[in-house]
Scaffold this active site. Structure first.
Site, PDB file in Angstrom:
ATOM      1  N   LYS A  48      73.078  45.213  51.488  1.00  0.00           N
ATOM      2  CA  LYS A  48      72.378  46.493  51.631  1.00  0.00           C
ATOM      3  C   LYS A  48      72.536  47.041  53.046  1.00  0.00           C
ATOM      4  O   LYS A  48      72.653  48.249  53.245  1.00  0.00           O
ATOM      5  CB  LYS A  48      70.903  46.361  51.248  1.00  0.00           C
ATOM      6  CG  LYS A  48      70.724  46.246  49.738  1.00  0.00           C
ATOM      7  CD  LYS A  48      69.273  46.185  49.343  1.00  0.00           C
ATOM      8  CE  LYS A  48      69.125  46.130  47.841  1.00  0.00           C
ATOM      9  NZ  LYS A  48      67.800  45.671  47.417  1.00  0.00           N
TER      10      LYS A  48
ATOM     11  N   LYS B 295      78.868  43.866  40.513  1.00  0.00           N
ATOM     12  CA  LYS B 295      77.828  43.932  39.478  1.00  0.00           C
ATOM     13  C   LYS B 295      77.468  45.391  39.160  1.00  0.00           C
ATOM     14  O   LYS B 295      77.630  46.274  40.020  1.00  0.00           O
ATOM     15  CB  LYS B 295      76.589  43.143  39.906  1.00  0.00           C
ATOM     16  CG  LYS B 295      75.856  43.783  41.049  1.00  0.00           C
ATOM     17  CD  LYS B 295      74.483  43.190  41.255  1.00  0.00           C
ATOM     18  CE  LYS B 295      73.802  43.986  42.348  1.00  0.00           C
ATOM     19  NZ  LYS B 295      72.491  43.669  42.703  1.00  0.00           N
TER      20      LYS B 295
ATOM     21  N   LYS C  66      72.419  50.239  40.154  1.00  0.00           N
ATOM     22  CA  LYS C  66      71.834  51.587  40.072  1.00  0.00           C
ATOM     23  C   LYS C  66      72.332  52.491  41.188  1.00  0.00           C
ATOM     24  O   LYS C  66      72.396  53.699  41.036  1.00  0.00           O
ATOM     25  CB  LYS C  66      70.312  51.501  40.253  1.00  0.00           C
ATOM     26  CG  LYS C  66      69.587  50.808  39.173  1.00  0.00           C
ATOM     27  CD  LYS C  66      68.097  50.724  39.522  1.00  0.00           C
ATOM     28  CE  LYS C  66      67.641  49.291  39.567  1.00  0.00           C
ATOM     29  NZ  LYS C  66      66.200  49.086  39.664  1.00  0.00           N
TER      30      LYS C  66
HETATM   31  P1  TYM Z   1      66.168  45.234  40.807  1.00  0.00           P
HETATM   32  O1  TYM Z   1      65.273  46.396  40.635  1.00  0.00           O
HETATM   33  O2  TYM Z   1      67.381  45.373  41.646  1.00  0.00           O
HETATM   34  O3  TYM Z   1      66.665  44.717  39.419  1.00  0.00           O
HETATM   35  C1  TYM Z   1      65.767  44.423  38.372  1.00  0.00           C
HETATM   36  C2  TYM Z   1      66.240  43.221  37.565  1.00  0.00           C
HETATM   37  O4  TYM Z   1      67.530  43.484  36.995  1.00  0.00           O
HETATM   38  C3  TYM Z   1      68.420  42.398  37.314  1.00  0.00           C
HETATM   39  N1  TYM Z   1      69.777  42.957  37.457  1.00  0.00           N
HETATM   40  C4  TYM Z   1      70.832  42.549  36.747  1.00  0.00           C
HETATM   41  N2  TYM Z   1      70.986  41.600  35.805  1.00  0.00           N
HETATM   42  C5  TYM Z   1      72.214  41.446  35.267  1.00  0.00           C
HETATM   43  N3  TYM Z   1      73.297  42.203  35.628  1.00  0.00           N
HETATM   44  C6  TYM Z   1      73.187  43.149  36.573  1.00  0.00           C
HETATM   45  N4  TYM Z   1      74.249  43.890  36.904  1.00  0.00           N
HETATM   46  C7  TYM Z   1      71.919  43.356  37.179  1.00  0.00           C
HETATM   47  N5  TYM Z   1      71.472  44.222  38.132  1.00  0.00           N
HETATM   48  C8  TYM Z   1      70.154  43.963  38.286  1.00  0.00           C
HETATM   49  C9  TYM Z   1      67.887  41.843  38.626  1.00  0.00           C
HETATM   50  O5  TYM Z   1      68.313  40.529  38.843  1.00  0.00           O
HETATM   51  C10 TYM Z   1      66.393  41.957  38.425  1.00  0.00           C
HETATM   52  O6  TYM Z   1      65.910  40.854  37.702  1.00  0.00           O
HETATM   53  N6  TYM Z   1      63.963  42.255  44.135  1.00  0.00           N
HETATM   54  C11 TYM Z   1      63.939  42.633  42.760  1.00  0.00           C
HETATM   55  C12 TYM Z   1      62.597  43.163  42.294  1.00  0.00           C
HETATM   56  C13 TYM Z   1      61.446  42.253  42.601  1.00  0.00           C
HETATM   57  C14 TYM Z   1      61.096  41.075  41.902  1.00  0.00           C
HETATM   58  C15 TYM Z   1      59.905  40.596  42.515  1.00  0.00           C
HETATM   59  C16 TYM Z   1      61.692  40.386  40.843  1.00  0.00           C
HETATM   60  C17 TYM Z   1      60.489  42.451  43.555  1.00  0.00           C
HETATM   61  N7  TYM Z   1      59.567  41.447  43.500  1.00  0.00           N
HETATM   62  C18 TYM Z   1      59.299  39.422  42.083  1.00  0.00           C
HETATM   63  C19 TYM Z   1      61.070  39.210  40.427  1.00  0.00           C
HETATM   64  C20 TYM Z   1      59.897  38.744  41.031  1.00  0.00           C
HETATM   65  C21 TYM Z   1      64.954  43.756  42.537  1.00  0.00           C
HETATM   66  O7  TYM Z   1      65.316  44.454  43.427  1.00  0.00           O
HETATM   67  O8  TYM Z   1      65.330  43.951  41.291  1.00  0.00           O
END
Ligand code: TYM
Length: 325
Positions: free
Chosen positions: A110, A192, A195
């Site tokens: 990032k 990957k 978004k």
């Molecule tokens: P975020 O918002 O980036 O993504 C949400 C969830 O989607 C999964 N993910 C994917 N899985 C498979 N293939 C992909 N291309 C892909 N892109 C995203 C992510 O692994 C995630 O599970 N830091 C986290 C949010 C968060 C969180 C937490 C998660 C904040 N606090 C506590 C678990 C527990 C995040 O940015 O996810």
């Protein structure tokens, strides 16, 4: 077992988010106590639109519901509404080594992507995530592969806290899906699905059938014409095969057989049809929910109250253990 997970409200949710994380939630809520958060405080560590934030939060809640999260079974709430998240994050920050934060892959990625926006919040992001998980004493965290490192750091922080101040927190396990833990971008299958990339690289859960068709037909494929799963030689086709298998429930081997000798064009047409069908109920439910803002807000409100009770009890304990009361 208690489960915790979350998604940043950054607009649309894509197939990677669903297959990597949310699909697991739906299964887990049947058997376990589940808490699913909309992590707005994480979303502001990268450039975002202040004007769109509240809409994005409501959209995220709508997406959770449309995807099948059941508010009767799981708690759904907004992170910034519970002050204990930031309070615990500060306390955990005092036992987290800087070096651990600096070596986090997501921080490095990032920071590279937004060199003008490398703020302390971005570095401390995993501490807030550890705080999310630990505040509810969660035992397991269902996420995609890209979040595995952050959950491992949470385990390290929990262990350290327990050693220093007395056994308080479980060391949470990461729960990855067997297939779909890392769905790749349609335009660059070595990265990957994300978004923050070009919309053509993602299939969003509420894309129209026309958009899905267009995106899949123009997805990057590999040289040759055989539909064969081979991640090193054919990353594009392998990613599409993974998606095909996940949305139809058919094993990859069978799909390969079905398209033997038919070429990429036929395969992509079949995949587009399968994805459109798979996402149809999501689109329908989302349409219905967008007219029911009051209902969605009420669910978030109920969720907040349920989450707050747990969060306050944990903080009381932590303050005492750290000698702060
Ligand atoms: P975020 O918002 O980036 O993504 C949400 C969830 O989607 C999964 N993910 C994917 N899985 C498979 N293939 C992909 N291309 C892909 N892109 C995203 C992510 O692994 C995630 O599970 N830091 C986290 C949010 C968060 C969180 C937490 C998660 C904040 N606090 C506590 C678990 C527990 C995040 O940015 O996810």
């Amino acid at each position: 077992m208690r489960i915790f997970s979350g998604i940043r409200p950054t607009g649309n949710i894509h197939l990677g988010n669903y297959l990597g994380a949310v699909k697991q939630w739906i299964a887990l809520q049947e058997k376990h106590e589940c808490i699913f958060c909309i992590v707005d405080l994480h979303a502001i560590t990268t450039p975002y639109s202040r004007e769109e934030m509240q809409k994005n939060i409501l959209d995220a809640a709508t997406i959770y519901l449309a995807a099948g999260v059941d508010p009767e079974k799981a708690i759904i709430f907004v992170q910034s509404e519970i002050k204990e998240h930031t309070e615990l994050a500060w306390l955990l920050g005092t036992i987290t080594p800087m070096g651990e934060l600096q070596r986090m892959t997501q921080f490095k990625e990032k920071a590279k992507k937004h060199p003008e926006y490398v703020n302390a919040g971005l570095l401390n992001y995993p501490i807030l995530m550890a705080s999310d998980i630990m505040l509810y004493k969660a035992d397991a965290v269902p996420v995609g592969k890209d979040q595995e490192q952050h959950v491992e750091l949470t385990r390290t922080i929990a262990k350290k806290f327990n050693q220093k101040f007395g056994k308080t927190f479980p060391e949470p396990e990461v729960v990855l899906p067997e297939t779909g833990a890392k769905i790749m971008s349609l335009t660059n299958p070595k990265k990957k699905m994300s978004k923050s990339d070009d919309a053509r690289s993602c299939i969003f859960l509420f894309d129209t059938p026309e958009d899905i068709q267009k995106k899949i037909m123009s997805a990057e494929t590999d040289s040759g014409k055989d539909v064969i799963y081979n991640v090193t030689k054919k990353p594009g086709i392998s990613n599409l095969l993974t998606i095909y298998s996940l949305v139809t429930g058919n094993p990859i081997k069978e799909i390969e057989k079905e398209y033997k000798g038919k070429g990429y064009g036929e395969f992509k047409k079949g995949l587009a049809k399968a994805v459109i069908e798979y996402l149809e109920p999501f689109r329908r439910k989302q349409k219905e929910l967008t007219t029911r803002d009051v209902y969605v807000k009420e669910i978030l409100n109920q969720g907040k109250m349920r989450a707050q009770t747990i969060a306050q009890a944990t903080m009381q304990e932590v303050r005492e253990e750290m000698g702060l009361t």
